[in-house]
Design a protein around this motif. Structure first.
Motif, short mmCIF file in Angstrom:
data_model
loop_
_atom_site.label_atom_id
_atom_site.label_comp_id
_atom_site.label_asym_id
_atom_site.label_seq_id
_atom_site.Cartn_x
_atom_site.Cartn_y
_atom_site.Cartn_z
N THR A 113 4.40 39.38 40.09
CA THR A 113 3.66 39.58 41.33
C THR A 113 3.91 38.43 42.28
O THR A 113 4.13 37.28 41.83
N ASN A 114 3.88 38.73 43.57
CA ASN A 114 3.92 37.68 44.58
C ASN A 114 2.52 37.15 44.90
O ASN A 114 2.38 36.12 45.54
N HIS A 115 1.51 37.90 44.45
CA HIS A 115 0.12 37.56 44.83
C HIS A 115 -0.78 37.73 43.61
O HIS A 115 -1.43 38.76 43.45
N ARG A 116 -0.88 36.69 42.80
CA ARG A 116 -1.74 36.78 41.62
C ARG A 116 -3.20 36.99 42.01
O ARG A 116 -3.96 37.65 41.28
N GLU A 117 -3.60 36.44 43.15
CA GLU A 117 -4.99 36.54 43.55
C GLU A 117 -5.42 37.97 43.85
O GLU A 117 -6.62 38.28 43.89
N ARG A 118 -4.46 38.86 44.07
CA ARG A 118 -4.78 40.26 44.34
C ARG A 118 -4.99 41.08 43.07
O ARG A 118 -5.43 42.23 43.15
N LEU A 119 -4.67 40.53 41.93
CA LEU A 119 -4.75 41.29 40.69
C LEU A 119 -6.16 41.26 40.12
O LEU A 119 -6.84 40.23 40.16
N ASP A 120 -6.58 42.39 39.59
CA ASP A 120 -7.89 42.48 38.95
C ASP A 120 -7.89 41.60 37.70
O ASP A 120 -6.94 41.64 36.90
N PRO A 121 -8.94 40.78 37.49
CA PRO A 121 -8.99 39.92 36.30
C PRO A 121 -8.84 40.68 34.99
O PRO A 121 -8.34 40.12 34.01
N ALA A 122 -9.25 41.94 34.96
CA ALA A 122 -9.12 42.72 33.73
C ALA A 122 -7.67 42.93 33.34
O ALA A 122 -7.34 43.10 32.16
N LEU A 123 -6.76 42.93 34.32
CA LEU A 123 -5.35 43.19 34.06
C LEU A 123 -4.65 41.97 33.48
O LEU A 123 -3.71 42.10 32.71
N ILE A 124 -5.12 40.78 33.85
CA ILE A 124 -4.38 39.57 33.49
C ILE A 124 -5.15 38.69 32.51
O ILE A 124 -4.87 37.50 32.39
N ARG A 125 -6.12 39.26 31.83
CA ARG A 125 -6.85 38.49 30.82
C ARG A 125 -5.99 38.35 29.57
O ARG A 125 -5.02 39.12 29.37
N PRO A 126 -6.31 37.38 28.67
CA PRO A 126 -5.59 37.26 27.40
C PRO A 126 -5.65 38.57 26.63
O PRO A 126 -6.67 39.24 26.58
N GLY A 127 -4.54 38.90 26.01
CA GLY A 127 -4.42 40.19 25.33
C GLY A 127 -3.60 41.16 26.16
O GLY A 127 -2.98 42.07 25.62
N ARG A 128 -3.59 40.95 27.48
CA ARG A 128 -2.74 41.75 28.37
C ARG A 128 -1.70 40.86 29.06
O ARG A 128 -0.55 41.26 29.19
N ALA A 129 -2.14 39.71 29.49
CA ALA A 129 -1.21 38.71 30.04
C ALA A 129 -1.56 37.38 29.38
O ALA A 129 -2.40 36.64 29.89
N ASP A 130 -0.96 37.10 28.24
CA ASP A 130 -1.34 35.95 27.43
C ASP A 130 -0.83 34.63 27.99
O ASP A 130 -1.40 33.58 27.72
N MET A 131 0.25 34.69 28.75
CA MET A 131 0.84 33.46 29.28
C MET A 131 1.18 33.69 30.75
O MET A 131 1.89 34.64 31.08
N HIS A 132 0.64 32.83 31.62
CA HIS A 132 0.91 32.93 33.06
C HIS A 132 1.89 31.81 33.43
O HIS A 132 1.67 30.64 33.08
N VAL A 133 2.96 32.16 34.11
CA VAL A 133 3.97 31.18 34.50
C VAL A 133 4.19 31.27 36.01
O VAL A 133 4.57 32.32 36.53
N GLU A 134 3.93 30.17 36.68
CA GLU A 134 4.13 30.13 38.14
C GLU A 134 5.55 29.69 38.45
O GLU A 134 6.03 28.69 37.92
#
Length: 408
Positions: A317-338
């Motif tokens: 994504t170009n805009h992480r702030e637009r994503l619903d927290p439920a989508l990027i919580r651990p178990g769905r997005a375990d590692m975030h890399v900027e």
């Protein structure tokens, strides 16, 4: 005569040295019998409880087993290795016996070499690998060799295969050129840490099974356009000999059930990639019942009861702030890399890669940039525009006005 024999026996029994010798002989005989019995019992037990497979370096299976051992890190606790060309210069087990576990099973690996027997045109020594699995099954070792064959095939390709979901099946589009991880610019070691995490995931099936955890792992790559998110996915796939299966979840006609089936039936040993995931729900509330994929359908496809296992999921994504927290919580997005803008030091690396014969200009190029920061795509666009003029590229005059390349 009888008296003489009895007398001799009596005198012999009074001789401590003779009695001791006879006792030692008896013990030796008893030990020999016991050793023979235990050996027979061991061979009988080994035949019943241990699965034994022997391979030599005249077979493809020999190399495939070495490649499987290297990928899984089964011998990571061993202290005896040598660089083996059978496994493409990987660290392979040295001669002798090695013990390790696969899940809860004990495995004994023996590697032997015969200098007297020579094989092939190069007349290399004959080598054998004998692997014994306690309570093992033939299908289990066959699966290890099959995985080694997949690795060998991937190593002989130039790069990962690209798959795209087309209505009801995965279509192979092309073979992507291999891309080393070092060609993706970053300000620190985050890309190397990401690579090692993905490498661990694909070798950790038994770890997940032992803990009763679904074998899934998700990664979120975020940052401005042109910072290398798609390039990083390709580089990780290249480094780990994986394929890439890309899903366009905003495609017209793709519904929740289609998405679930697509993710469940994705090619084995592939990275699942959903790019620009924020665009799929732009202008929609998570609960909107509109044509296409619903937000709840996406969440269920990622980690629902029937969700796929054994493949890493990459979302960009170009805009992480637009994503619903439920989508990027651990178990769905375990590692975030900027992946962000880079400075002069990374720009100098890219300059030296573009103009290896004029690497001496990389430092002046970095000095000309000063403290400015750019996306890798902007820098690449500038250097491409000056392909035959490294001196002009190094001056960086007007770089701030360089045209932006299409994102990744």
């Amino acid at each position: 005569m009888t008296y003489d024999i009895q007398g001799l026996l009596a005198e012999a029994l009074e001789n401590d040295f003779l009695v001791g010798g006879l006792g030692l002989a008896a013990l030796g005989a008893a030990y020999g019998v016991l050793h023979m019995v235990l050996g027979a019992l061991w061979r009988l037990g080994a035949a019943r409880l241990w699965l034994t497979v022997t391979l030599d370096n005249r077979t493809d299976g020999f190399r495939h087993l070495l490649l499987w051992l290297e990928e899984t890190g089964a011998l990571r606790k061993s202290r005896r290795f040598h660089v083996d060309r059978n496994a493409k210069d990987a660290f392979a087990p040295a001669k002798g016996v090695h013990w390790f576990r696969v899940g809860a099973q004990l495995v004994r690996l023996s590697r032997e070499m015969s200098e007297k027997a020579r094989v092939g045109q190069s007349q290399r020594p004959l080598e054998t690998l004998s692997i014994q699995v306690f309570g093992g099954r033939k299908a289990q070792v066959q699966a290890w060799l099959a995985r080694g064959a997949q690795i060998a095939e991937a190593m002989e390709r130039d790069g990962p295969k690209l798959f795209q979901y087309a209505s009801s099946y995965w279509q192979e589009l092309c073979e992507l050129p291999a891309r080393p991880l070092g060609t993706v610019l970053s300000v620190d070691d985050r890309l190397e840490r990401l690579l090692e995490d993905v490498r661990w995931f694909y070798a950790a099936k038994d770890w997940y099974v032992a803990r009763g955890v679904p074998w899934r792992r998700g990664y979120l790559l975020y940052g401005p356009p042109g910072t290398g998110k798609s390039s990083l996915i390709r580089a990780v796939a290249s480094e780990l000999h994986l394929d890439v299966a890309t899903l366009d979840i905003a495609r017209r006609g793709l519904g929740d059930e289609d998405l679930r089936e697509a993710m469940a039936e994705a090619p084995d040993r592939a990275i699942l990639a959903i790019e620009d995931i924020d665009a799929a729900f732009q202008g929609r509330d998570p609960g909107d019942a509109l044509p296409g994929i619903s937000f709840s359908g996406l969440l269920n496809a990622i980690d629902g009861v029937a969700a796929q296992e054994g493949r890493a999921l990459f979302m960009t994504t170009n805009h992480r702030e637009r994503l619903d927290p439920a989508l990027i919580r651990p178990g769905r997005a375990d590692m975030h890399v900027e992946l962000g803008l880079v400075g002069a030091a990374q720009a100098a690396q890219l300059f030296a890669r573009f103009y290896p014969e004029r690497a001496d200009l990389a430092e002046p190029f970095a000095a000309a940039l000063g403290t400015k920061r750019f996306s890798p795509a902007e820098l690449q666009g500038w250097l491409m525009a000056h392909m035959s003029d490294p001196e002009g590229a190094a001056r960086a005059e007007g770089l701030q006005h360089a045209p932006m390349l299409a994102a990744e």
